[in-house]
Design a protein around this motif. Structure first.
Motif, mmCIF file in Angstrom:
data_model
loop_
_atom_site.group_PDB
_atom_site.id
_atom_site.type_symbol
_atom_site.label_atom_id
_atom_site.label_comp_id
_atom_site.label_asym_id
_atom_site.label_seq_id
_atom_site.Cartn_x
_atom_site.Cartn_y
_atom_site.Cartn_z
ATOM 1 N N ASP A 125 -17.893 -3.377 -21.508
ATOM 2 C CA ASP A 125 -16.881 -3.731 -22.496
ATOM 3 C C ASP A 125 -17.187 -5.122 -23.019
ATOM 4 O O ASP A 125 -18.024 -5.847 -22.456
ATOM 5 C CB ASP A 125 -15.492 -3.700 -21.843
ATOM 6 C CG ASP A 125 -14.376 -3.539 -22.875
ATOM 7 O OD1 ASP A 125 -14.663 -3.680 -24.069
ATOM 8 O OD2 ASP A 125 -13.237 -3.272 -22.458
ATOM 9 N N VAL A 126 -16.463 -5.489 -24.082
ATOM 10 C CA VAL A 126 -16.607 -6.851 -24.606
ATOM 11 C C VAL A 126 -16.172 -7.831 -23.514
ATOM 12 O O VAL A 126 -15.219 -7.571 -22.774
ATOM 13 C CB VAL A 126 -15.748 -7.026 -25.875
ATOM 14 C CG1 VAL A 126 -15.853 -8.465 -26.378
ATOM 15 C CG2 VAL A 126 -16.197 -6.052 -26.950
ATOM 16 N N LEU A 127 -16.853 -8.959 -23.423
ATOM 17 C CA LEU A 127 -16.655 -9.890 -22.320
ATOM 18 C C LEU A 127 -15.195 -10.313 -22.164
ATOM 19 O O LEU A 127 -14.621 -10.224 -21.068
ATOM 20 C CB LEU A 127 -17.538 -11.127 -22.538
ATOM 21 C CG LEU A 127 -17.905 -11.936 -21.291
ATOM 22 C CD1 LEU A 127 -18.596 -11.076 -20.262
ATOM 23 C CD2 LEU A 127 -18.791 -13.108 -21.677
ATOM 24 N N ASP A 128 -14.552 -10.755 -23.236
ATOM 25 C CA ASP A 128 -13.157 -11.207 -23.161
ATOM 26 C C ASP A 128 -12.229 -10.078 -22.738
ATOM 27 O O ASP A 128 -11.307 -10.275 -21.932
ATOM 28 C CB ASP A 128 -12.701 -11.774 -24.508
ATOM 29 C CG ASP A 128 -13.393 -13.094 -24.828
ATOM 30 O OD1 ASP A 128 -13.890 -13.739 -23.879
ATOM 31 O OD2 ASP A 128 -13.442 -13.475 -26.015
ATOM 32 N N ALA A 129 -12.484 -8.878 -23.278
ATOM 33 C CA ALA A 129 -11.647 -7.729 -22.927
ATOM 34 C C ALA A 129 -11.819 -7.375 -21.448
ATOM 35 O O ALA A 129 -10.856 -6.997 -20.774
ATOM 36 C CB ALA A 129 -12.003 -6.525 -23.804
ATOM 37 N N ALA A 130 -13.040 -7.497 -20.945
ATOM 38 C CA ALA A 130 -13.296 -7.210 -19.527
ATOM 39 C C ALA A 130 -12.559 -8.204 -18.630
ATOM 40 O O ALA A 130 -11.973 -7.820 -17.606
ATOM 41 C CB ALA A 130 -14.792 -7.264 -19.244
ATOM 42 N N PHE A 131 -12.577 -9.479 -19.026
ATOM 43 C CA PHE A 131 -11.852 -10.483 -18.256
ATOM 44 C C PHE A 131 -10.365 -10.153 -18.225
ATOM 45 O O PHE A 131 -9.722 -10.204 -17.168
ATOM 46 C CB PHE A 131 -12.061 -11.874 -18.860
ATOM 47 C CG PHE A 131 -13.437 -12.431 -18.620
ATOM 48 C CD1 PHE A 131 -14.228 -11.954 -17.598
ATOM 49 C CD2 PHE A 131 -13.926 -13.450 -19.418
ATOM 50 C CE1 PHE A 131 -15.489 -12.467 -17.361
ATOM 51 C CE2 PHE A 131 -15.189 -13.972 -19.194
ATOM 52 C CZ PHE A 131 -15.974 -13.482 -18.168
ATOM 53 N N ASP A 132 -9.815 -9.813 -19.388
ATOM 54 C CA ASP A 132 -8.384 -9.480 -19.454
ATOM 55 C C ASP A 132 -8.068 -8.264 -18.586
ATOM 56 O O ASP A 132 -7.046 -8.232 -17.884
ATOM 57 C CB ASP A 132 -7.970 -9.198 -20.908
ATOM 58 C CG ASP A 132 -7.999 -10.453 -21.761
ATOM 59 O OD1 ASP A 132 -7.938 -11.559 -21.175
ATOM 60 O OD2 ASP A 132 -8.072 -10.328 -22.999
#
Length: 235
Positions: A125-132
């Motif tokens: 997934d997109v990095l920021d979305a994965a963090f969230d």
């Protein structure tokens, strides 16, 4: 400073090896063990966020559950932030990391080229979305643990009350035993005095009778001697 990966009391990061994040059983908030020990008052500690009081064991903050999920998340956030700062893929240095591979054996940032080669069969997934996503997952786990911690806290409080009740019963039993034995000692002492008095009275009565007998014998002896003397004088 990330409020989720640092202690709200001292602002130290949870990912440090010598720092242990502990969960307050009453409210579920997390702080470093050393900080909880510093703000502990007697056997209680008050949450600096919500004000709720958690009763601690004799071990202090060490007796609370460790928030391993938050510590692990803080360590991963640190690693991910370091990767973001470099912003270069370790496999393809010319490429920037923009994705996060969620394959169980990976769980790391990757670049577009990685997603098309070594990670092409993985989910990412997109990095920021994965963090969230991962952060929300951890928060949901923390929320799930809170009711369990509340029940544990209630059971601990119940056990403490039972121990306190047993201690009171023990003290009462000790006092009763002391009282009963005190009464027994008092009775024995009184009975001893009565018997000694009876013995002394008996001895005095016997002594008095012996004295009277001695006086009577002396009188008889004198009268007998006098009679003998008178008989002898007749001849």
């Amino acid at each position: 400073m990330d409020p989720f990966s640092t202690c709200s009391i001292c602002s130290s990061s949870y990912e440090l090896s010598d720092r242990t994040p502990k969960i307050l059983s009453t409210c579920g908030d997390t702080f470093l063990e050393a900080c909880l020990n510093n703000i502990q008052r007697d056997s209680n500690t008050q949450c600096v966020k919500c004000g709720k009081v958690t009763i601690l064991s004799t071990e202090g903050g060490n007796g609370l559950l460790t928030n391993n999920a938050l510590k692990e998340m803080a360590m991963k956030l640190k690693e991910q932030k370091q990767s973001e700062e470099n912003f270069q893929c370790k496999v393809h240095p010319a490429k920037k990391v923009e994705l996060f591979c969620s394959f169980p054996e990976c769980l790391k940032p990757i670049c577009i080229l990685c997603s098309m080669t070594t990670h092409k069969t993985h989910n990412f997934d997109v990095l920021d979305a994965a963090f969230d996503h991962h952060w929300k997952s951890i928060l949901s786990q923390v929320e799930a643990v809170k009711p369990i911690l509340s029940e544990v806290d209630k059971k601990v409080e119940s056990i403490k009350n039972q121990v306190s009740a047993l201690e009171s019963e023990k003290q009462e039993a000790v006092q009763n035993v002391k009282m009963h034995f005190g009464k027994i000692r008092e009775w024995v002492t009184m009975r001893e005095a009565e018997l000694l008095e009876l013995i002394n009275t008996s001895i005095q009565a016997i002594s008095h009778r012996l004295d009277l007998s001695q006086q009577n014998l002396t009188t008889i002896s004198l009268a007998t001697n006098q009679s003998i003397h008178e008989i002898e004088s007749l001849h």
